[in-house]
Structure formats: structure tokens, C-alpha cells
Design a protein around this motif. Structure first.
Motif, short mmCIF file in Angstrom:
data_model
loop_
_atom_site.label_atom_id
_atom_site.label_comp_id
_atom_site.label_asym_id
_atom_site.label_seq_id
_atom_site.Cartn_x
_atom_site.Cartn_y
_atom_site.Cartn_z
N VAL A 43 0.86 -1.20 0.00
CA VAL A 43 0.00 0.00 0.00
C VAL A 43 0.89 1.24 0.00
CG1 VAL A 43 -1.79 1.27 1.24
CG2 VAL A 43 -1.79 -1.23 1.26
N PRO A 44 0.72 2.13 -1.00
CA PRO A 44 -0.13 2.01 -2.21
C PRO A 44 0.42 0.96 -3.16
CG PRO A 44 1.22 3.99 -2.33
CD PRO A 44 1.45 3.42 -0.96
N PRO A 45 -0.42 0.42 -4.04
CA PRO A 45 -0.04 -0.77 -4.83
C PRO A 45 0.83 -0.46 -6.05
CG PRO A 45 -2.28 -0.16 -5.35
CD PRO A 45 -1.83 0.78 -4.27
N HIS A 263 -6.98 -3.21 -9.38
CA HIS A 263 -6.03 -2.56 -8.46
C HIS A 263 -4.66 -2.36 -9.11
CE1 HIS A 263 -8.82 -2.86 -5.08
NE2 HIS A 263 -9.04 -4.11 -5.43
#
Length: 296
Positions: A43-45, A263
Motif C-alpha cells: 500500500v499504495p499498490p 487494483h
């Protein structure tokens, strides 16, 4: 203060410049940076594009894989083309419907113009989402349109409109038609009727006077209205999601799927940057003619 009034001019220009800097350029910079990253399971990806090594050196890791992926995967090309096609024909239909409406309002008596403009602007008083849901209630299989046609005996089976491309066109035209009518009315209302009288005195028929005088002088309104419809229609997300079918490949829906379904933020950011560059041309054209119209 200088005689040319430049400090006062900057006081007027500064607030919108700050607004654009904070809410456009800064997010654009973040999206531009993410588009050169790689997807990562944290996170973040996405991976770090700019990082500091243990020995305090800056490390720049730029990858063009996301942009190469957009070029090699035909899904995104089809989505861009489908979005452009949908926006183009929706804008064309809005122009065909909106020009007579704007012309009629511009030629109506002054006392009636306010009422007609109020009818045009009335949909803006309700939520955009509610208007789309209302349209869904009209065109669905058991909606108002099919119920009325079945009751009149004009059809024997409900028309299949929902979850089709036709529903998307209807939704865009229904939602963005006022954006076409209002700029056209603002242009047509300023035309001097004496020009049409002069054309008639020179032997032109009403249709010739309309084609030779009214249409050329209304081109700034046509261009402004077309840009106001075309630009948001290309990136439309709500209407294709609620009214369109599974094969509807509007780029806004594809962008949503990449961000929140897969994502894959780097690919989604690359899609957004390419989409923004795609719209830069129409926006520049709109700005040019808008400035020309204001100067006139």
C-alpha cells in the motif's frame, strides 16, 4: 500601481491559477509519476519511482511498460475509439436537436425567453445521478415507454433498450443537451436581425439567408456547445455503468475497472494520462474559440 493595471489583473487571475495548481496540476503530477511505476503488492499498490538509497543517493526507477501495454493490448484502443465514436455521434445529435431549440428561443418574445430558458435549465436543479435513474425508469423493459407503447398497441413485446448502446446514447443526449442549447442561444440571441433583412432585400430567400448569414455567425456557439458536450461525453462513467451493457467499452468504465477492480494503479494512471492527452486538442480548440467569442 502601474498605469496598465497589471497588479489588479494578477489579483483576478491568481485565485483560478491557485485552484488549477492544487486540484489539477498536482493530481496530474501524481498520476504522471504513478504511470511510470510498476504494480506492487503493498500500500499504495505500486513501486517507488523516486527513492533514496541507504547511502543517501536518489534512485530513479522509470518504466515505460504501462504505456507499451496500452499500445499492445487492443482493449484500450477499442475503448478509446468506442468512446470517441459515442461522444461524436452524441454531440452530433445534440447539435441537430439543440440548434432548432436555441434558434426558436432566440427568436421568441423577450417575455417568453426567460420561461423557455428556465425549462432548459430545470434539469440542473436535480442530481445528475437521479436524472440517469429517472431515464432508466422510462426505458427499461417494464418502464413508462414500453408500458405506453404496449397499451397503445404499437408493439407486442417490450423494446429492449436497457443495457444496450442505444441506452448510452439516450443517456448522454438527455443529460448534455442543455450544454449545447445554452451556448447556441447566447450566440444566436446576439445576431442583428437587420442582417437577415439586408439579405432578404438583396434577393435571398429565408433559407438562403439562414445558411449564408445565421449559420456562419453562429459557428462560435456551435463549436463551444460541441466542446461542452464532446469533452465530458468521452470520459463518461455513470451513464455507461448504469445504462450500458457488458460490452460497453467507454474509457471511463475501463479506467474505473483498472483502479478499483484490478487494483493496477500504474496501468490506470497511464490510461488516464493518455486519455488526458487525447482531450487536450479539443480543449485547446474550445478555449481558442471561447476567447474569440468573448473578445467579439
Amino acid at each position: 500601481m502601474k498605469p496598465n493595471g497589471r497588479p489588479g489583473r494578477w489579483l483576478i487571475i491568481l485565485p483560478p491559477l491557485v485552484f488549477l495548481l492544487l486540484f489539477f496540476l498536482v493530481p496530474f503530477g501524481f498520476a504522471f509519476k504513478i504511470s511510470f511505476a510498476q504494480a506492487a503488492a503493498h500500500v499504495p499498490p505500486y513501486s517507488d519511482v523516486l527513492s533514496v538509497t541507504p547511502d543517501r543517493h536518489l534512485h530513479l526507477a522509470i518504466s515505460l511498460a504501462n504505456y507499451r501495454f496500452l499500445v499492445t493490448d487492443e482493449l484500450y484502443g477499442l475503448a478509446y475509439l468506442f468512446s470517441l465514436k459515442t461522444a461524436f455521434f452524441s454531440t452530433l445529435v445534440c447539435l441537430i436537436l439543440g440548434y432548432p431549440m436555441a434558434y426558436a428561443i432566440a427568436r421568441a418574445p423577450r417575455a417568453l425567453q426567460g420561461v423557455l430558458l428556465l425549462v432548459i435549465m430545470l434539469p440542473f436543479w436535480t442530481s445528475f445521478l437521479l436524472r440517469v435513474y429517472a431515464l432508466e425508469g422510462i426505458i427499461r423493459d417494464n418502464g413508462l415507454l414500453n408500458t405506453l407503447l404496449l397499451h397503445l398497441g404499437l408493439i407486442h413485446h417490450p423494446l429492449r433498450i436497457m443495457r444496450t448502446n442505444l441506452a448510452v446514447y439516450l443517456g448522454i443526449i438527455y443529460s448534455y443537451l442543455p450544454f449545447m442549447v445554452l451556448p447556441l442561444f447566447a450566440t444566436l440571441e446576439k445576431l442583428d436581425p437587420a442582417l437577415l433583412e439586408a439579405a432578404t432585400d438583396l434577393g435571398s430567400t429565408p433559407w438562403q439567408a439562414f445558411c449564408d448569414v445565421t449559420v456562419p455567425l453562429s459557428l462560435p456557439g456551435v463549436i463551444a456547445g460541441s466542446m461542452l458536450v464532446f469533452i465530458p461525453a468521452v470520459g463518461e462513467f455513470v451513464i455507461p455503468s448504469l445504462l450500458g451493457g457488458p460490452n460497453n467499452l467507454m474509457i471511463g468504465k475501463v479506467l474505473w475497472d483498472e483502479f478499483f477492480g484490478n487494483h493496477d494503479w500504474p496501468v490506470a494512471a497511464a490510461v488516464a494520462i493518455a486519455f488526458l492527452l487525447l482531450l487536450a486538442g479539443p480543449i485547446a480548440i474550445y478555449q481558442y474559440y471561447n476567447v474569440r467569442q468573448l473578445e467579439a
